[in-house]
Every structure is written in C-alpha cells, then in structure tokens.
Design a protein around this motif. Structure first.
Motif, mmCIF file in Angstrom:
data_model
loop_
_atom_site.group_PDB
_atom_site.id
_atom_site.type_symbol
_atom_site.label_atom_id
_atom_site.label_comp_id
_atom_site.label_asym_id
_atom_site.label_seq_id
_atom_site.Cartn_x
_atom_site.Cartn_y
_atom_site.Cartn_z
ATOM 1 N N PHE A 64 5.971 0.394 10.356
ATOM 2 C CA PHE A 64 6.610 -0.922 10.404
ATOM 3 C C PHE A 64 6.208 -1.776 9.209
ATOM 4 O O PHE A 64 7.023 -2.517 8.656
ATOM 5 C CB PHE A 64 6.252 -1.632 11.715
ATOM 6 C CG PHE A 64 6.765 -0.933 12.940
ATOM 7 C CD1 PHE A 64 8.127 -0.865 13.199
ATOM 8 C CD2 PHE A 64 5.898 -0.338 13.839
ATOM 9 C CE1 PHE A 64 8.611 -0.215 14.323
ATOM 10 C CE2 PHE A 64 6.364 0.312 14.973
ATOM 11 C CZ PHE A 64 7.730 0.381 15.212
ATOM 12 N N ASP A 65 4.938 -1.684 8.808
ATOM 13 C CA ASP A 65 4.448 -2.510 7.698
ATOM 14 C C ASP A 65 5.255 -2.298 6.424
ATOM 15 O O ASP A 65 5.439 -3.226 5.639
ATOM 16 C CB ASP A 65 2.980 -2.184 7.414
ATOM 17 C CG ASP A 65 2.054 -2.517 8.566
ATOM 18 O OD1 ASP A 65 2.442 -3.343 9.417
ATOM 19 O OD2 ASP A 65 0.944 -1.951 8.619
ATOM 20 N N VAL A 66 5.716 -1.082 6.198
ATOM 21 C CA VAL A 66 6.435 -0.801 4.954
ATOM 22 C C VAL A 66 7.753 -1.582 4.894
ATOM 23 O O VAL A 66 8.229 -1.936 3.808
ATOM 24 C CB VAL A 66 6.677 0.716 4.792
ATOM 25 C CG1 VAL A 66 7.661 1.244 5.820
ATOM 26 C CG2 VAL A 66 7.120 1.057 3.382
ATOM 27 N N ARG A 67 8.323 -1.884 6.027
ATOM 28 C CA ARG A 67 9.557 -2.680 6.050
ATOM 29 C C ARG A 67 9.280 -4.116 5.601
ATOM 30 O O ARG A 67 10.068 -4.719 4.858
ATOM 31 C CB ARG A 67 10.163 -2.665 7.457
ATOM 32 C CG ARG A 67 10.534 -1.258 7.951
ATOM 33 C CD ARG A 67 10.797 -1.279 9.456
ATOM 34 N NE ARG A 67 10.938 0.065 10.001
ATOM 35 C CZ ARG A 67 12.069 0.589 10.444
ATOM 36 N NH1 ARG A 67 13.186 -0.106 10.387
ATOM 37 N NH2 ARG A 67 12.103 1.807 10.944
ATOM 38 N N LEU A 68 8.156 -4.653 6.059
ATOM 39 C CA LEU A 68 7.763 -5.981 5.605
ATOM 40 C C LEU A 68 7.437 -5.963 4.114
ATOM 41 O O LEU A 68 7.838 -6.873 3.375
ATOM 42 C CB LEU A 68 6.549 -6.476 6.405
ATOM 43 C CG LEU A 68 5.968 -7.822 5.985
ATOM 44 C CD1 LEU A 68 6.990 -8.941 6.170
ATOM 45 C CD2 LEU A 68 4.683 -8.119 6.772
ATOM 46 N N ALA A 69 6.734 -4.953 3.674
ATOM 47 C CA ALA A 69 6.388 -4.846 2.255
ATOM 48 C C ALA A 69 7.638 -4.817 1.383
ATOM 49 O O ALA A 69 7.693 -5.434 0.315
ATOM 50 C CB ALA A 69 5.546 -3.598 2.013
ATOM 51 N N ARG A 70 8.662 -4.110 1.838
ATOM 52 C CA ARG A 70 9.898 -4.012 1.061
ATOM 53 C C ARG A 70 10.545 -5.389 0.877
ATOM 54 O O ARG A 70 11.123 -5.679 -0.172
ATOM 55 C CB ARG A 70 10.867 -3.072 1.767
ATOM 56 C CG ARG A 70 12.182 -2.819 1.073
ATOM 57 C CD ARG A 70 12.015 -1.852 -0.101
ATOM 58 N NE ARG A 70 11.433 -2.449 -1.283
ATOM 59 C CZ ARG A 70 10.936 -1.745 -2.299
ATOM 60 N NH1 ARG A 70 10.901 -0.426 -2.266
ATOM 61 N NH2 ARG A 70 10.441 -2.357 -3.346
ATOM 62 N N VAL A 77 1.535 10.971 9.090
ATOM 63 C CA VAL A 77 2.170 11.577 10.265
ATOM 64 C C VAL A 77 3.513 10.908 10.504
ATOM 65 O O VAL A 77 3.685 9.722 10.215
ATOM 66 C CB VAL A 77 1.312 11.448 11.546
ATOM 67 C CG1 VAL A 77 0.001 12.180 11.404
ATOM 68 C CG2 VAL A 77 1.057 9.982 11.883
ATOM 69 N N SER A 78 4.456 11.653 11.029
ATOM 70 C CA SER A 78 5.729 11.068 11.430
ATOM 71 C C SER A 78 5.631 10.600 12.871
ATOM 72 O O SER A 78 4.897 11.179 13.684
ATOM 73 C CB SER A 78 6.853 12.091 11.284
ATOM 74 O OG SER A 78 6.757 13.094 12.278
ATOM 75 N N ALA A 85 11.186 3.713 7.886
ATOM 76 C CA ALA A 85 9.973 3.679 7.071
ATOM 77 C C ALA A 85 10.181 4.409 5.751
ATOM 78 O O ALA A 85 9.858 3.895 4.674
ATOM 79 C CB ALA A 85 8.814 4.300 7.848
ATOM 80 N N LEU A 86 10.737 5.603 5.821
ATOM 81 C CA LEU A 86 10.947 6.401 4.606
ATOM 82 C C LEU A 86 11.949 5.719 3.679
ATOM 83 O O LEU A 86 11.787 5.742 2.446
ATOM 84 C CB LEU A 86 11.436 7.797 4.982
ATOM 85 C CG LEU A 86 10.439 8.657 5.763
ATOM 86 C CD1 LEU A 86 11.102 9.949 6.234
ATOM 87 C CD2 LEU A 86 9.212 8.977 4.916
ATOM 88 N N VAL A 129 7.863 5.791 -3.030
ATOM 89 C CA VAL A 129 7.071 7.018 -3.085
ATOM 90 C C VAL A 129 6.530 7.269 -1.684
ATOM 91 O O VAL A 129 5.989 6.357 -1.051
ATOM 92 C CB VAL A 129 5.907 6.907 -4.089
ATOM 93 C CG1 VAL A 129 5.036 8.163 -4.055
ATOM 94 C CG2 VAL A 129 6.427 6.667 -5.498
ATOM 95 N N VAL A 130 6.688 8.494 -1.186
ATOM 96 C CA VAL A 130 6.231 8.870 0.151
ATOM 97 C C VAL A 130 5.099 9.883 0.000
ATOM 98 O O VAL A 130 5.306 10.983 -0.519
ATOM 99 C CB VAL A 130 7.372 9.488 0.988
ATOM 100 C CG1 VAL A 130 6.862 9.900 2.365
ATOM 101 C CG2 VAL A 130 8.532 8.506 1.113
ATOM 102 N N VAL A 131 3.914 9.510 0.445
ATOM 103 C CA VAL A 131 2.737 10.370 0.315
ATOM 104 C C VAL A 131 2.538 11.154 1.604
ATOM 105 O O VAL A 131 2.462 10.565 2.692
ATOM 106 C CB VAL A 131 1.474 9.544 0.007
ATOM 107 C CG1 VAL A 131 0.262 10.462 -0.161
ATOM 108 C CG2 VAL A 131 1.681 8.707 -1.254
#
Length: 377
Positions: A90-96, A110-111, A141-142, A147-149
């Motif tokens: 969820f955090d990545v959506r806010l970061a975007r 993990v997925s 999220a993706l 970049v996806v680690v």
C-alpha cells in the motif's frame, strides 16, 4: 546518490529493509528515512484477512501512518530515488503520489497472493473474492513502482509480464550485527541447534517437529525453537517426546544475533508449499553470517544461493533432517567445515553492500535527471 527510504516498514520485525539501507550507506550513498512503522505485524494482517470485519482497524492505522508520512515527506530533501520497504504493497501507492517524477523502488519480497495461498487463506486454484483481492493488491503495488526488487530468480519469473522488465534480483542478505555476533570459537558438548520463525507452512515446522521426535533419546543434540505462529501447537505436540528441546516465544531483534551465534547449527525451511520452493529464507543468510552450519531444504533457489556450503534435505522429510543433524553430531570436523564454508560465503556474497549492488545499477540506469528536476510534490 541520495535515497529516501519510505513507508510503514518495521526493521525489527522485517530486517530486509534494514539490510538494504545499511548496504546503500556502505556503498557510499546517502539515505534519508521517512518511516512511520505500522503497529501491525504480518500475523496481524493475516488475521484480518481471516476475519474481514477487522479490516477497518487496518484502514485506520494505515491512514494515521500515511498522514504522518505525507507531512514528513514534504520536509525531506529531494532524492534521486525512493525505496519503499518490505510489506509496502500500500505504501508504494502513496509514494507514487508524493514523488511523481522520482524513481520508485519497491522491495517486493513477497506477493500478497502468494502469502495468502501459503497460509491457506485462499483457494489454490486462485478463485474466490479473497484471491481476486490479493491479486488486485499486487497489481496496484507493482504498477506504482519503476523498479521491482525480488529476492530469487523464481520470484522474478513469477512477476506479471508488464512488471517483469522492471524487476531486479537482490538477495536478502544479513546486517552487520550478524557478522559481528560470530564467535571466535565455540565450546564443545552437545550439538546446539536453533530454529527461528513464525511457524508457517513455508517453514515446514510440522516436519521439523517429527524430526525432533525422532531425535528423542539422543543426548548429543540440544535444540532451541524460537517463535510462535500458525503451526506452533502442531509442531510442539509432534516433538513432545523430546525433552532436549527448549521453546522460546520470541527474543528482541537486538538479542537475536547473539542467541543464534551461540549455536552450532541454524535451521532453514522444510515446507512443501509452492512458496517454499521459491524462497531463500532470511534465517539462512543470518545463520551463515553468524557462523553457524546451515541445514535447509533442497530447493533450486537455496542450492543456487548456498552452493556446496550447506547441508540439504528433501522438503518435508523428517527422517532426512534427523539424519543430517545426527551426521553433524557424529563428526565435529564435518560440523566445523560447514560452519567455515557458510561463514566464508556470507562474507563474500551476503553482506549488505554486496546485495544492494544490482539495485544501485538498475536505479542508476533509470534515473537520469538531477533530484531537483525529478521531484514535484
């Protein structure tokens, strides 16, 4: 480079992001942390999926954290890249939304869908509302990351077609505190074995409990079991005949390296689930860094990561696990050899500065503008 480590991550519960931050700094980069830990561990999140009426609590906790994150993000200096820590679905959506022109790096260890299947929250066939929800969480999220680690080639291959070109593999690794905990010498006596985990199907602790039962009566092997979780009661019941097993609910992150390093052998995972075939668990990297001999399941990613420097047993085989432990109790020279090999591999490949290098290379090719030009808030 200047990085912004962002999100609701908790380095004490999930050390992976701490390793990445340590590695970036060791490599000479600057890392500014904008972090408000979410007061809910993985088990708590899983419980909410089992009992959906508790989801409003998650929404409230997340909203509180995000409000603080947004305020602190506005005060943070411009960065070349933003690293969203593990469990950042969820955090990545806010970061975007906050860093629209800055490369976003998601540590997708993990997925959501894979974890739900492993913990029997969703049907194996992928049907049902919960399965669709987990896939929606993963896709969002993706889609928010540049970049996806991931941590293994298997997880890279499992990324959706649109995310795979943005994927990069970085081993989990271990922080410096694990290397520092390594003793100069270990006393003799019984073989001291330790397992640390959350007792999920991934760990295969039901098989581990059976192996401990097989070792009942062998006074050459003492085992410490640290943690609690889904399969804890079944594991403890299976191992009840063995009085040489010590059960510890948990220890602090500060105490854990010293506790593991005081043992001769660190156990990995032994599960037979799909997820168990695709991961190299954190405990393997940490145990090797602490100078323990490693015993874990014989899977492709673990073979590739550990080479000949660990003992491997078939997933789900309690008999093979018990035999491997007896072999080390029988032969102190063999034990010392595996301890030395694991320690050497950890120094060469598992240190934080080493594991972040693929990420730095990928982000370096992604980011071409100076920070002040990249970022708009």
């Amino acid at each position: 480079m200047r990085w912004l480590a962002f999100g609701t991550y908790d380095v004490h519960r999930h050390p992976r992001v701490g390793v990445l931050i340590e590695g970036l700094r060791a490599a000479g980069d600057e890392v500014v942390e904008v972090n408000v830990p979410l007061e809910l561990d993985t088990a708590g999140r899983v419980a909410m999926l089992r009992q959906p009426w508790r989801l409003p609590k998650l929404a409230w906790l997340l909203a509180r954290c995000w409000t603080l994150l947004a305020v602190r993000a506005r005060r943070a200096p411009a960065a070349d890249a933003v690293l969203v820590g593990y469990l950042g679905h969820f955090d990545v959506r806010l970061a975007r939304r906050l860093f629209r022109r800055t490369p976003i790096v998601l540590d997708h260890l993990v997925s959501a869908a894979g974890t739900a299947r492993d913990r029997s929250l969703t049907a194996s066939g992928g049907g049902g509302l919960k399965s669709k929800l987990m896939r929606w969480i993963d896709r969002g999220a993706l889609g928010s990351a540049d970049v996806v680690v991931v941590d293994t080639d298997e997880h890279l291959a499992a990324l959706p077609a649109d995310a795979a070109p943005r994927g990069v593999v970085a081993l989990v690794g271990a922080g410096q505190q694990w290397f520092a905990a390594r003793p100069d010498a270990r006393p003799g006596g019984p073989l001291k074995v330790i397992f640390v985990g959350l007792f999920t199907p991934l760990h295969g602790t039901s098989y581990l409990g059976e192996a401990l039962a097989e070792l009942a009566g062998d006074d050459r092997i003492d085992v410490t079991m640290v943690g609690k979780g889904q399969d804890y009661e079944a594991c403890r019941a299976a191992a009840a005949a063995n009085p040489r097993v010590t059960w510890i609910d948990w220890v602090t992150a500060e105490e854990l390296p010293g506790l593991v390093a005081a043992h001769d052998v660190s156990l990995g995972i032994f599960g037979t689930t799909d997820k168990a075939q695709n991961v190299v668990p954190t405990k393997v990297f940490q145990g090797a860094a602490a100078g323990c001999a490693i015993i874990t399941s014989d899977t492709a990613p673990q073979r590739r990561t550990l080479g000949d420097d660990a003992l491997f047993v078939p997933p789900g085989s309690a008999q093979a696990l018990a035999a491997a432990l007896r072999s080390l109790a029988d032969d102190p020279a063999l034990l010392a050899a595996y301890q030395a090999k694991a320690a050497a591999r950890a120094v060469d490949q598992f240190a934080a500065a080493t594991v972040v290098e693929p990420i730095r290379v990928r982000v370096g090719s992604t980011s071409t503008q100076p920070p002040a030009m990249q970022e708009t808030r």
